[in-house]
Design a protein around this motif. Structure first.
Motif: not given
Ligand code: MG
Ligand code: GTP
Length: 194
Positions: A35, A48, A56, A75
């Motif tokens: 990320s 984030r 994530t 992502d």
């Molecule tokens: Mg992440």
């Protein structure tokens, strides 16, 4: 207009928007810096990030329009997350594999490897999966600000050697630091040349 837009967070591959926009995905062990690198790439804190591995857990899509032509950045959830249950790991692995096998607009998968740790078993499994299924990938070293320049260079050469003879690898290893914004231009040009 902002050149980067959050398209959504998707729990299943089936729920992903069906578009023809070229896509690039980021994968790697949990906490490797996926990320953060995405944010450094687009120059905006949109994905984030967290100190806690396993942040994530869904597929997050972003639309990025750098030079008129929009692309999508994905992502992906990290693998090798120590605290996850076996059932979760199986579910996440199946989803990532399904994503990789079915996302026809996926142009290239960036496999992120922490420069302090080098290639781990789980990274090799991902690499082998890509080779076996002809999914084009490129290895990216992350967090190079945490190691000596010479160590980073040595690791980069080692991994280049290791994957040189692998079927689906494309492009040399790129050494990056999201923290110091290093290697970002190289990553951008890998995408532009895609
Ligand atoms: Mg992440
Ligand atoms: P998951 O979503 O949990 O799989 O993690 P991730 O791979 O998305 O990692 P994330 O970007 O959230 O970063 C994890 C931690 O590493 C955060 O504390 C970041 O600040 C830190 N980090 C990421 N990139 C760098 C970097 O280039 N240098 C340094 N020093 N720290 C970094």
């Amino acid at each position: 207009m902002m050149p980067i837009k959050f398209l959504g967070s998707f729990d299943t591959v089936e729920s992903l928007p069906r578009t023809r926009v070229t896509e690039y995905a980021f994968v790697g062990r949990s906490n490797v810096g996926k990320s953060s690198l995405l944010n450094a790439l687009v120059g905006h804190k949109i994905a984030r990030t967290s100190n806690t591995p396993g942040r994530t857990q869904t597929i997050n899509l972003f639309e990025w329009t750098e030079e008129e032509c929009p692309i999508t950045l994905a992502d992906l959830p990290g693998y090798g997350y120590a605290k996850a249950s076996k059932t979760e790991v199986i579910k996440w692995t199946a989803r990532t594999e399904k994503y990789l096998l079915t996302r026809s607009q996926l142009k290239r998968l960036f496999i992120l490897v922490d420069s302090r740790h080098g290639l781990k078993e789980s990274d090799l499994e991902m690499i082998n999966f890509c080779d076996a299924n002809a999914i084009q990938y490129q290895v990216i070293l992350t967090k190079t600000d945490k190691i000596k320049k010479s160590e980073g260079e040595k690791l980069r050469v080692e991994i280049d050697q290791e994957i040189k003879n692998h079927g689906a690898s494309c492009g040399a290893v790129i050494a990056t630091s999201a923290e110091k914004k290093a290697g970002i231009e190289e990553l951008k040009s890998a995408i532009a040349k895609g």
